[in-house]
Design an enzyme around this catalytic site. Structure first.
Site, PDB file in Angstrom:
ATOM      1  N   ASP A 270       1.707  -8.684   1.302  1.00 37.01           N
ATOM      2  CA  ASP A 270       2.533  -7.657   1.958  1.00 37.01           C
ATOM      3  C   ASP A 270       2.913  -8.105   3.380  1.00 37.01           C
ATOM      4  O   ASP A 270       4.098  -8.058   3.779  1.00 37.01           O
ATOM      5  CB  ASP A 270       1.715  -6.355   1.998  1.00 37.01           C
ATOM      6  CG  ASP A 270       2.522  -5.125   2.342  1.00 37.01           C
ATOM      7  OD1 ASP A 270       3.757  -5.211   2.393  1.00 37.01           O
ATOM      8  OD2 ASP A 270       1.893  -4.060   2.551  1.00 37.01           O
TER       9      ASP A 270
ATOM     10  N   ASN B 131       0.874  -1.189   0.000  1.00 34.95           N
ATOM     11  CA  ASN B 131       0.000   0.000   0.000  1.00 34.95           C
ATOM     12  C   ASN B 131       0.902   1.228   0.000  1.00 34.95           C
ATOM     13  O   ASN B 131       2.127   1.111   0.148  1.00 34.95           O
ATOM     14  CB  ASN B 131      -0.956  -0.008   1.198  1.00 34.95           C
ATOM     15  CG  ASN B 131      -0.228  -0.017   2.517  1.00 34.95           C
ATOM     16  OD1 ASN B 131       0.510   0.900   2.835  1.00 34.95           O
ATOM     17  ND2 ASN B 131      -0.403  -1.084   3.296  1.00 34.95           N
TER      18      ASN B 131
ATOM     19  N   GLY C 298      -6.449  -9.145  -4.329  1.00 34.70           N
ATOM     20  CA  GLY C 298      -6.898  -9.563  -2.998  1.00 34.70           C
ATOM     21  C   GLY C 298      -7.726  -8.458  -2.367  1.00 34.70           C
ATOM     22  O   GLY C 298      -8.830  -8.145  -2.824  1.00 34.70           O
ATOM     23  N   VAL C 299      -7.169  -7.838  -1.345  1.00 34.81           N
ATOM     24  CA  VAL C 299      -7.840  -6.752  -0.614  1.00 34.81           C
ATOM     25  C   VAL C 299      -8.314  -5.645  -1.561  1.00 34.81           C
ATOM     26  O   VAL C 299      -9.385  -5.057  -1.354  1.00 34.81           O
ATOM     27  CB  VAL C 299      -6.861  -6.160   0.430  1.00 34.81           C
ATOM     28  CG1 VAL C 299      -7.450  -4.935   1.096  1.00 34.81           C
ATOM     29  CG2 VAL C 299      -6.507  -7.206   1.469  1.00 34.81           C
ATOM     30  N   TYR C 300      -7.571  -5.371  -2.619  1.00 34.33           N
ATOM     31  CA  TYR C 300      -7.901  -4.257  -3.516  1.00 34.33           C
ATOM     32  C   TYR C 300      -8.978  -4.591  -4.546  1.00 34.33           C
ATOM     33  O   TYR C 300      -9.423  -3.711  -5.293  1.00 34.33           O
ATOM     34  CB  TYR C 300      -6.638  -3.716  -4.195  1.00 34.33           C
ATOM     35  CG  TYR C 300      -5.795  -2.821  -3.304  1.00 34.33           C
ATOM     36  CD1 TYR C 300      -6.177  -2.528  -1.991  1.00 34.33           C
ATOM     37  CD2 TYR C 300      -4.606  -2.253  -3.764  1.00 34.33           C
ATOM     38  CE1 TYR C 300      -5.407  -1.712  -1.172  1.00 34.33           C
ATOM     39  CE2 TYR C 300      -3.833  -1.417  -2.957  1.00 34.33           C
ATOM     40  CZ  TYR C 300      -4.225  -1.151  -1.657  1.00 34.33           C
ATOM     41  OH  TYR C 300      -3.456  -0.340  -0.866  1.00 34.33           O
TER      42      TYR C 300
END
Ligand code: AR6
Length: 176
Positions: A42, A32, A127-129
């Site tokens: 990450d 990020n 993923g998260v994004y």
């Protein structure tokens, strides 16, 4: 020939597993913009590299979406980590595709700038994004295919469905 250029086109391959275990010159991190760690790949990279990584990253002043920065690999087998910030998926009309392509391009350029020959990419932003996996994989493959900046590019897939997407794309892109 420009410095860092290889004669041959990079070989593309698909690997299923944990990117932190790979013996490559460069591991790419889906970071990020703070570059100070997070979840997903990450978090795994920061855990495996050890606390020296975040100490080093504090000096870097963050990173913009679509850009990349390089650090040593510290506790990883990899000599270097390229940290790139993928776009958050907002429906596809906010420049996400161009920003994602820019992550792959910039990461390869940084890898070449330190003389790396082998590089491993995770499925950045998927993923998260929230970037749809198939669309992201198509951009990843299209952006790096034909590069002479390194000799070998691994796409590291954390699950079988992502691996199948990449396998299909690479089979299609093989010369007849
Ligand atoms: N090795 C390879 N791939 C992995 C691993 C691993 N060890 N762990 C997860 N993946 P994500 P993003 C896959 O969420 O979408 C972080 O908090 C995962 O299954 O890691 O770019 C950052 O700090 C998925 O296919 O990255 C940012 O805040 C892919 O890696 C944010 O998440 C990317 O998922 C970045 O989100």
């Amino acid at each position: 020939m420009a410095q860092g250029m290889n004669k041959d086109i990079a070989v593309l391959s698909v690997v299923e597993g944990d990117i932190t275990t790979l013996d490559v010159d460069v591991v790419v991190n889906a970071a990020n913009s703070s570059l100070l760690g997070g979840g997903g790949v990450d978090g795994a990279i920061h855990r495996a590299a050890g606390p020296e990584l975040v100490h080093h990253c504090r000096q870097l002043g963050g990173c913009r979406t679509g850009e990349a920065k390089i650090t040593p690999g510290f506790g990883l087998l990899a000599r270097w980590i390229v940290h790139t910030v993928g776009p958050v998926w907002k429906g596809g009309h906010k420049g996400e595709a161009e920003l994602l392509a820019s992550c792959y391009r910039g990461s390869l350029e940084l890898a070449a700038s330190v003389g790396a020959r082998t590089i491993a990419f995770p499925a950045i932003s998927t993923g998260v994004y929230g970037y749809p996996a198939a669309a992201a994989a198509e951009i990843a493959v299209r952006t790096v295919a034909g590069s002479r900046l390194v000799s070998s590019i691994h796409f590291v897939c954390f699950d079988a469905s992502t691996r199948r997407i990449y396998k299909a794309l690479l089979t299609d892109s093989e010369p007849a």
